[in-house]
Design a protein around this motif. Structure first.
Motif, PDB file in Angstrom:
ATOM      1  N   GLN A 103      30.494  41.909  40.914  1.00  0.00           N
ATOM      2  CA  GLN A 103      31.169  40.302  41.541  1.00  0.00           C
ATOM      3  C   GLN A 103      30.819  38.845  41.309  1.00  0.00           C
ATOM      4  O   GLN A 103      31.901  38.274  40.888  1.00  0.00           O
ATOM      5  N   VAL A 104      29.839  38.477  40.585  1.00  0.00           N
ATOM      6  CA  VAL A 104      29.479  37.218  40.615  1.00  0.00           C
ATOM      7  C   VAL A 104      29.912  37.158  38.756  1.00  0.00           C
ATOM      8  O   VAL A 104      30.295  36.002  38.629  1.00  0.00           O
ATOM      9  N   LEU A 105      29.609  37.794  37.894  1.00  0.00           N
ATOM     10  CA  LEU A 105      30.431  37.761  36.248  1.00  0.00           C
ATOM     11  C   LEU A 105      31.854  38.077  36.735  1.00  0.00           C
ATOM     12  O   LEU A 105      32.734  37.259  35.961  1.00  0.00           O
ATOM     13  N   LYS A 106      32.270  38.647  37.667  1.00  0.00           N
ATOM     14  CA  LYS A 106      33.500  38.356  37.881  1.00  0.00           C
ATOM     15  C   LYS A 106      34.200  37.126  37.921  1.00  0.00           C
ATOM     16  O   LYS A 106      35.460  36.710  37.956  1.00  0.00           O
ATOM     17  N   ARG A 107      33.524  36.608  39.094  1.00  0.00           N
ATOM     18  CA  ARG A 107      33.940  34.915  39.920  1.00  0.00           C
ATOM     19  C   ARG A 107      33.934  34.456  38.459  1.00  0.00           C
ATOM     20  O   ARG A 107      34.608  33.418  38.608  1.00  0.00           O
ATOM     21  N   TYR A 108      32.696  34.554  37.384  1.00  0.00           N
ATOM     22  CA  TYR A 108      32.635  33.489  36.509  1.00  0.00           C
ATOM     23  C   TYR A 108      33.445  33.883  35.814  1.00  0.00           C
ATOM     24  O   TYR A 108      33.506  32.801  35.255  1.00  0.00           O
TER      25      TYR A 108
END
Length: 144
Positions: free
Chosen positions: A53-58
């Motif tokens: 989820q963090v990588l997708k947001r980034y």
């Protein structure tokens, strides 16, 4: 027709949220199964749900899409956030191997795929924090 040139973001060229989602899933699937990625996979928690989820947001924000990362996390400070991990050429190469395969699987636009890979390769070079990085402060131990 308008005289104003339309600007297309990399986010749009890649295919938007749907493709970013697929890209991250494909990336971590490779990290889970490629022997070359065993070392970088070991740097992650067993459950990759939050990390995905963090990588997708980034990636959404980094490619010019919706600002989903900075409202929650602030400035990315990627190198600083990864200093707890020993990242050298082998780790960079493994990360890029996973990302290149994921890009090939998920991004139809070859020019966009090449452009984003080149940008990611530069970022991956910058993330190195062990011997061989000209910006190195050498000697950072892996997170326990």
């Amino acid at each position: 027709m308008s005289d104003v040139a339309e600007t297309t973001t990399m986010y749009e060229r890649l295919g938007g949220a749907v493709v970013i989602d697929r890209l991250v899933e494909a990336f971590y699937a490779r990290m889970d199964r490629l022997p070359e990625a065993e070392g970088i996979r070991a740097m992650h928690a067993d459950d990759l749900g939050h990390t995905k989820q963090v990588l997708k947001r980034y990636l959404s924000e980094w490619t010019g899409g919706p600002k989903l990362y900075s409202p929650e996390k602030g400035h990315p400070r990627l190198r600083q956030r990864h200093m707890g991990f020993s990242i050298g050429n082998a780790e960079r190469d493994a990360w890029l191997l996973c990302m290149q395969g994921a890009l090939e699987e998920t991004v139809a636009d070859a020019a966009a795929r090449a452009a984003i890979y080149d940008a990611m390769a530069k970022l991956a070079d910058w993330m190195r924090n062990t011997a061989g990085n000209p910006h190195d402060t050498v000697g950072h131990a892996a997170r326990p």
